[in-house]
Write a protein that holds these residues in place. Structure first.
Motif, PDB file in Angstrom:
ATOM      1  N   ILE A  56       0.844  -1.206   0.000  1.00 40.89           N
ATOM      2  CA  ILE A  56       0.000   0.000   0.000  1.00 40.89           C
ATOM      3  C   ILE A  56       0.875   1.249   0.000  1.00 40.89           C
ATOM      4  N   PHE A  57       1.873   1.276   0.894  1.00 41.40           N
ATOM      5  CA  PHE A  57       2.725   2.465   0.970  1.00 41.40           C
ATOM      6  C   PHE A  57       3.587   2.640  -0.267  1.00 41.40           C
ATOM      7  N   SER A  58       3.915   1.553  -0.957  1.00 41.63           N
ATOM      8  CA  SER A  58       4.719   1.699  -2.177  1.00 41.63           C
ATOM      9  C   SER A  58       3.903   2.351  -3.299  1.00 41.63           C
ATOM     10  N   ARG A  59       2.579   2.284  -3.198  1.00 39.13           N
ATOM     11  CA  ARG A  59       1.719   2.858  -4.232  1.00 39.13           C
ATOM     12  C   ARG A  59       1.202   4.255  -3.894  1.00 39.13           C
ATOM     13  N   LEU A  60       1.296   4.636  -2.640  1.00 35.22           N
ATOM     14  CA  LEU A  60       0.749   5.932  -2.214  1.00 35.22           C
ATOM     15  C   LEU A  60       1.668   7.081  -2.606  1.00 35.22           C
ATOM     16  N   ARG A  61       1.049   8.204  -2.953  1.00 30.10           N
ATOM     17  CA  ARG A  61       1.776   9.420  -3.302  1.00 30.10           C
ATOM     18  C   ARG A  61       1.099  10.602  -2.599  1.00 30.10           C
ATOM     19  N   TYR A  73       3.893   8.058   8.457  1.00 28.86           N
ATOM     20  CA  TYR A  73       2.446   7.905   8.372  1.00 28.86           C
ATOM     21  C   TYR A  73       2.031   6.479   8.737  1.00 28.86           C
ATOM     22  N   VAL A  74       0.789   6.364   9.148  1.00 26.06           N
ATOM     23  CA  VAL A  74       0.219   5.045   9.450  1.00 26.06           C
ATOM     24  C   VAL A  74      -1.140   4.913   8.776  1.00 26.06           C
ATOM     25  N   GLY A  81     -15.394   1.755   9.645  1.00 27.26           N
ATOM     26  CA  GLY A  81     -14.914   1.040   8.467  1.00 27.26           C
ATOM     27  C   GLY A  81     -14.116   1.860   7.492  1.00 27.26           C
ATOM     28  N   SER A  82     -13.988   3.156   7.745  1.00 27.15           N
ATOM     29  CA  SER A  82     -13.209   3.987   6.827  1.00 27.15           C
ATOM     30  C   SER A  82     -11.711   3.808   7.099  1.00 27.15           C
ATOM     31  N   VAL A  83     -10.925   3.932   6.049  1.00 30.60           N
ATOM     32  CA  VAL A  83      -9.480   3.776   6.138  1.00 30.60           C
ATOM     33  C   VAL A  83      -8.839   5.058   5.658  1.00 30.60           C
ATOM     34  N   SER A  84      -7.849   5.547   6.408  1.00 32.09           N
ATOM     35  CA  SER A  84      -7.161   6.770   6.024  1.00 32.09           C
ATOM     36  C   SER A  84      -5.694   6.665   6.397  1.00 32.09           C
ATOM     37  N   ILE A  85      -4.907   7.551   5.818  1.00 32.97           N
ATOM     38  CA  ILE A  85      -3.483   7.645   6.116  1.00 32.97           C
ATOM     39  C   ILE A  85      -3.296   8.913   6.938  1.00 32.97           C
ATOM     40  N   ILE A  86      -2.730   8.753   8.136  1.00 30.22           N
ATOM     41  CA  ILE A  86      -2.546   9.914   9.005  1.00 30.22           C
ATOM     42  C   ILE A  86      -1.110   9.922   9.542  1.00 30.22           C
ATOM     43  N   HIS A  89       2.159  10.898  14.687  1.00 26.35           N
ATOM     44  CA  HIS A  89       1.926  11.625  15.944  1.00 26.35           C
ATOM     45  C   HIS A  89       0.426  11.841  16.188  1.00 26.35           C
ATOM     46  N   LEU A  90      -0.374  11.951  15.148  1.00 24.98           N
ATOM     47  CA  LEU A  90      -1.819  12.091  15.322  1.00 24.98           C
ATOM     48  C   LEU A  90      -2.454  10.760  15.685  1.00 24.98           C
ATOM     49  N   ASP A  91      -1.933   9.673  15.156  1.00 20.23           N
ATOM     50  CA  ASP A  91      -2.475   8.353  15.426  1.00 20.23           C
ATOM     51  C   ASP A  91      -2.360   8.020  16.905  1.00 20.23           C
ATOM     52  N   LYS A  92      -1.256   8.372  17.526  1.00 16.27           N
ATOM     53  CA  LYS A  92      -1.070   8.076  18.946  1.00 16.27           C
ATOM     54  C   LYS A  92      -2.066   8.844  19.795  1.00 16.27           C
ATOM     55  N   SER A  93      -2.315  10.114  19.453  1.00 10.00           N
ATOM     56  CA  SER A  93      -3.271  10.898  20.231  1.00 10.00           C
ATOM     57  C   SER A  93      -4.691  10.390  20.009  1.00 10.00           C
TER      58      SER A  93
END
Length: 106
Positions: A56-61, A73-74, A81-86, A89-93
């Motif tokens: 997934i990360f190899s395809r993201l731009r 990013y994670v 059910g939604s999926v996002s890239i954040i 540091h925001l994911d931990k909070s």
């Protein structure tokens, strides 16, 4: 006669306990095999998930067409059910907030 009956009961109790020990040893071996299979399955799933994550990360731009850095990013899956890239540091909070919400609901 009473002593004979007592010895017979004692012998029966010993035989029953020996049978229980054999059954428990068989069950223990079966559970060890099942545990081993589950561990292998978990490792395979982890490897597949890791491969998917890298794919997934190899395809993201980003907006400028540059590859997204997986160290910064994670992939975040929300409860709806939604999926996002954040950013990490925001994911931990967000995880802390989610944990607080779950604790309040309990």
């Amino acid at each position: 006669v009473a002593a004979q009956k007592c010895r017979k009961r004692k012998l029966n109790a010993i035989l029953n306990l020996e049978e229980d020990v054999c059954n428990l040893q068989t069950q223990k071996e079966s559970l060890k095999k099942e545990h081993s299979q589950c561990s292998r399955s978990i490792n395979q799933i982890k490897q597949k998930l890791n491969n998917l994550y890298h794919d997934i990360f190899s395809r993201l731009r980003d907006d400028q067409g540059r590859p997204v850095n997986p160290r910064q990013y994670v992939i975040h899956c929300s409860s709806n059910g939604s999926v996002s890239i954040i950013p990490k540091h925001l994911d931990k909070s967000e995880q802390k907030q989610d944990n607080r919400k779950e604790q309040k609901q309990k």
